[in-house]
Design a protein around this motif. Sequence first.
Motif, PDB file in Angstrom:
ATOM      1  N   GLU A 155       0.825  -1.206   0.000  1.00 44.39           N
ATOM      2  CA  GLU A 155       0.000   0.000   0.000  1.00 44.39           C
ATOM      3  C   GLU A 155       0.859   1.256   0.000  1.00 44.39           C
ATOM      4  O   GLU A 155       0.596   2.209  -0.728  1.00 44.39           O
ATOM      5  N   ARG A 156       1.881   1.273   0.826  1.00 45.65           N
ATOM      6  CA  ARG A 156       2.749   2.450   0.899  1.00 45.65           C
ATOM      7  C   ARG A 156       3.353   2.770  -0.460  1.00 45.65           C
ATOM      8  O   ARG A 156       3.383   3.928  -0.874  1.00 45.65           O
ATOM      9  N   ALA A 157       3.833   1.754  -1.148  1.00 49.91           N
ATOM     10  CA  ALA A 157       4.438   1.972  -2.466  1.00 49.91           C
ATOM     11  C   ALA A 157       3.393   2.385  -3.492  1.00 49.91           C
ATOM     12  O   ALA A 157       3.641   3.259  -4.329  1.00 49.91           O
ATOM     13  N   ASP A 158       2.208   1.781  -3.423  1.00 45.40           N
ATOM     14  CA  ASP A 158       1.166   2.075  -4.410  1.00 45.40           C
ATOM     15  C   ASP A 158       0.554   3.457  -4.253  1.00 45.40           C
ATOM     16  O   ASP A 158      -0.023   3.983  -5.199  1.00 45.40           O
ATOM     17  N   THR A 195      -2.502   3.901 -11.943  1.00 46.74           N
ATOM     18  CA  THR A 195      -3.202   2.625 -11.813  1.00 46.74           C
ATOM     19  C   THR A 195      -2.774   1.841 -10.575  1.00 46.74           C
ATOM     20  O   THR A 195      -3.282   0.756 -10.320  1.00 46.74           O
ATOM     21  N   ALA A 196      -1.876   2.391  -9.797  1.00 50.95           N
ATOM     22  CA  ALA A 196      -1.337   1.675  -8.645  1.00 50.95           C
ATOM     23  C   ALA A 196      -2.397   1.410  -7.571  1.00 50.95           C
ATOM     24  O   ALA A 196      -2.319   0.393  -6.873  1.00 50.95           O
ATOM     25  N   ALA A 197      -3.373   2.277  -7.447  1.00 41.93           N
ATOM     26  CA  ALA A 197      -4.419   2.039  -6.445  1.00 41.93           C
ATOM     27  C   ALA A 197      -5.143   0.728  -6.728  1.00 41.93           C
ATOM     28  O   ALA A 197      -5.447  -0.037  -5.812  1.00 41.93           O
ATOM     29  N   MET A 198      -5.381   0.459  -8.003  1.00 41.99           N
ATOM     30  CA  MET A 198      -6.033  -0.805  -8.349  1.00 41.99           C
ATOM     31  C   MET A 198      -5.098  -1.987  -8.081  1.00 41.99           C
ATOM     32  O   MET A 198      -5.568  -3.056  -7.695  1.00 41.99           O
ATOM     33  N   ASP A 199      -3.812  -1.771  -8.243  1.00 42.75           N
ATOM     34  CA  ASP A 199      -2.844  -2.823  -7.898  1.00 42.75           C
ATOM     35  C   ASP A 199      -2.964  -3.166  -6.418  1.00 42.75           C
ATOM     36  O   ASP A 199      -2.894  -4.334  -6.032  1.00 42.75           O
TER      37      ASP A 199
END
Length: 140
Positions: free
Chosen positions: A80-83, A91-95
């Motif tokens: 979560e921290r990285a995303d 698109t990282a939130a969806m990751d």
Amino acid sequence: MTAEPLDFGEDPFERTFGQLRGPVHWPSLTDDEARDRRRELDDWVNDFVRRFAVESRFIPPCWAQHGALIEILSALRDHERADYADAASPTAAMDFIRAVHDAQIFLAEQVSKTQCSVAGHRDDLIAPWLTDKPTGLQDD
């Protein structure tokens, strides 16, 4: 024409999440280090359980007494921290949401082994062959 000085101001990633260390290798920590890291993780887990309305079949109240749950939740927090860093992809939130789904599968598998719930805690089951000999080597 004057050259503008380079800006070495605060890193947006660090501003958002502080100085992140690499992933935690829990078996390498001393007892004191592990206790401190579990305290750090506890706040995140409590917030995560509230935010996502996570059921106790995934994260029971005794999660901090189970090494596998600690490691899975620690990895998810780091994800979560990285995303959500300023420099992350749009698109990282969806990751992260996909990682939550994957983590729930891992968490449920681990919790099913002990059957821990809001009603109570049960210790991890250790394979009997691990308690017989300190190593996996057989005598010749």
